[in-house]
Design a protein around this motif. Structure first.
Motif, PDB file in Angstrom:
ATOM      1  N   PRO A   1       0.823  -1.213   0.000  1.00  0.00           N
ATOM      2  CA  PRO A   1       0.000   0.000   0.000  1.00  0.00           C
ATOM      3  C   PRO A   1       0.856   1.261   0.000  1.00  0.00           C
ATOM      4  O   PRO A   1       1.946   1.285   0.565  1.00  0.00           O
ATOM      5  CB  PRO A   1      -0.802  -0.124   1.296  1.00  0.00           C
ATOM      6  CG  PRO A   1       0.004  -1.027   2.159  1.00  0.00           C
ATOM      7  CD  PRO A   1       0.740  -1.954   1.244  1.00  0.00           C
ATOM      8  N   ARG A   2       0.355   2.286  -0.633  1.00  0.00           N
ATOM      9  CA  ARG A   2       1.034   3.596  -0.661  1.00  0.00           C
ATOM     10  C   ARG A   2       0.505   4.504   0.450  1.00  0.00           C
ATOM     11  O   ARG A   2       1.242   5.327   0.968  1.00  0.00           O
ATOM     12  CB  ARG A   2       0.814   4.274  -2.012  1.00  0.00           C
ATOM     13  CG  ARG A   2       1.344   3.475  -3.190  1.00  0.00           C
ATOM     14  CD  ARG A   2       2.790   3.710  -3.361  1.00  0.00           C
ATOM     15  NE  ARG A   2       3.310   2.845  -4.416  1.00  0.00           N
ATOM     16  CZ  ARG A   2       4.557   2.848  -4.793  1.00  0.00           C
ATOM     17  NH1 ARG A   2       5.411   3.652  -4.213  1.00  0.00           N
ATOM     18  NH2 ARG A   2       4.974   2.044  -5.723  1.00  0.00           N
ATOM     19  N   LEU A   3      -0.776   4.369   0.755  1.00  0.00           N
ATOM     20  CA  LEU A   3      -1.423   5.184   1.786  1.00  0.00           C
ATOM     21  C   LEU A   3      -2.577   4.353   2.339  1.00  0.00           C
ATOM     22  O   LEU A   3      -3.457   3.950   1.575  1.00  0.00           O
ATOM     23  CB  LEU A   3      -1.945   6.485   1.168  1.00  0.00           C
ATOM     24  CG  LEU A   3      -2.631   7.468   2.108  1.00  0.00           C
ATOM     25  CD1 LEU A   3      -1.646   8.044   3.114  1.00  0.00           C
ATOM     26  CD2 LEU A   3      -3.264   8.602   1.303  1.00  0.00           C
ATOM     27  N   GLN A   4      -2.554   4.087   3.639  1.00  0.00           N
ATOM     28  CA  GLN A   4      -3.540   3.156   4.182  1.00  0.00           C
ATOM     29  C   GLN A   4      -3.959   3.578   5.586  1.00  0.00           C
ATOM     30  O   GLN A   4      -3.122   3.696   6.468  1.00  0.00           O
ATOM     31  CB  GLN A   4      -2.932   1.751   4.237  1.00  0.00           C
ATOM     32  CG  GLN A   4      -3.873   0.687   4.726  1.00  0.00           C
ATOM     33  CD  GLN A   4      -4.962   0.389   3.723  1.00  0.00           C
ATOM     34  OE1 GLN A   4      -4.688   0.191   2.551  1.00  0.00           O
ATOM     35  NE2 GLN A   4      -6.203   0.373   4.182  1.00  0.00           N
ATOM     36  N   LYS A   5      -5.258   3.786   5.774  1.00  0.00           N
ATOM     37  CA  LYS A   5      -5.793   3.988   7.117  1.00  0.00           C
ATOM     38  C   LYS A   5      -5.874   2.606   7.757  1.00  0.00           C
ATOM     39  O   LYS A   5      -6.251   1.634   7.100  1.00  0.00           O
ATOM     40  CB  LYS A   5      -7.166   4.647   7.048  1.00  0.00           C
ATOM     41  CG  LYS A   5      -7.698   5.011   8.395  1.00  0.00           C
ATOM     42  CD  LYS A   5      -8.920   5.901   8.290  1.00  0.00           C
ATOM     43  CE  LYS A   5      -9.403   6.200   9.687  1.00  0.00           C
ATOM     44  NZ  LYS A   5      -9.403   7.588  10.009  1.00  0.00           N
TER      45      LYS A   5
END
Length: 170
Positions: free
Chosen positions: A114-118
């Protein structure tokens, strides 16, 4: 046995051990390790998991796990642009691996994570890959409360592990 004779035997034995040690240090296995270490390790994935008393972030690599620095920062920014990383949180860690790359020599991405993950764990609330630039690969991690952490390296496959302890949730 006289003392000079005993010293001579010790000197011969020491010389033999030193010679054997030098022969071992120049063996093909040592040469292979040196060759492997000259290749830049490739960062291929990042993943996480929640446990009863800690959250874990794992960064998977091909090659070896390079030196890493973990630094508390007031905000996360993308390397190069300096743009803010849109992760909610009050506390942030910058995780920087060097030397490392998320791309191969042809410039193709090898990082598949993932590059950006909550993230909805007890401690870890988000992560982002924030840079793959000039031999550095950087990640950011977000938290609602001040984190403590422990890093470790696991092998076969190679991976960097960050554990963030929290009160027992089980």
């Amino acid at each position: 046995m006289s003392h000079p004779h005993r010293r001579r035997i010790v000197a011969i034995a020491t010389g033999a051990l030193l010679t054997a040690g030098l022969a071992l240090s120049t063996s093909p296995a040592s040469a292979a390790t040196t060759t492997t270490r000259t290749q830049t390790p490739l960062v291929v994935n990042a993943r996480w998991g929640g446990h009863c008393t800690y959250d874990r972030l794992v960064i998977d690599l091909q090659g070896y796990v390079p030196p890493v620095t973990v630094t508390p920062v007031s905000e996360l920014v993308y390397d190069g642009s300096g743009q803010p990383v849109p992760l909610a949180g009050k506390y942030f860690l910058e995780i920087r691996l060097h030397p490392a790359a998320g791309h191969n020599d042809a410039g193709e991405n090898v990082y598949q994570g993932p590059r950006l993950q909550k993230i909805y764990l007890s401690k870890l609330k988000g992560m982002a890959m924030t840079g793959d630039y000039e031999g550095y690969v950087t990640f950011g991690a977000a938290f609602d409360t001040a984190p403590t952490w422990k890093t470790s390296v696991l092998h076969s496959p190679e991976r960097l592990v960050l554990d963030f302890p929290h009160p027992n949730t089980c």
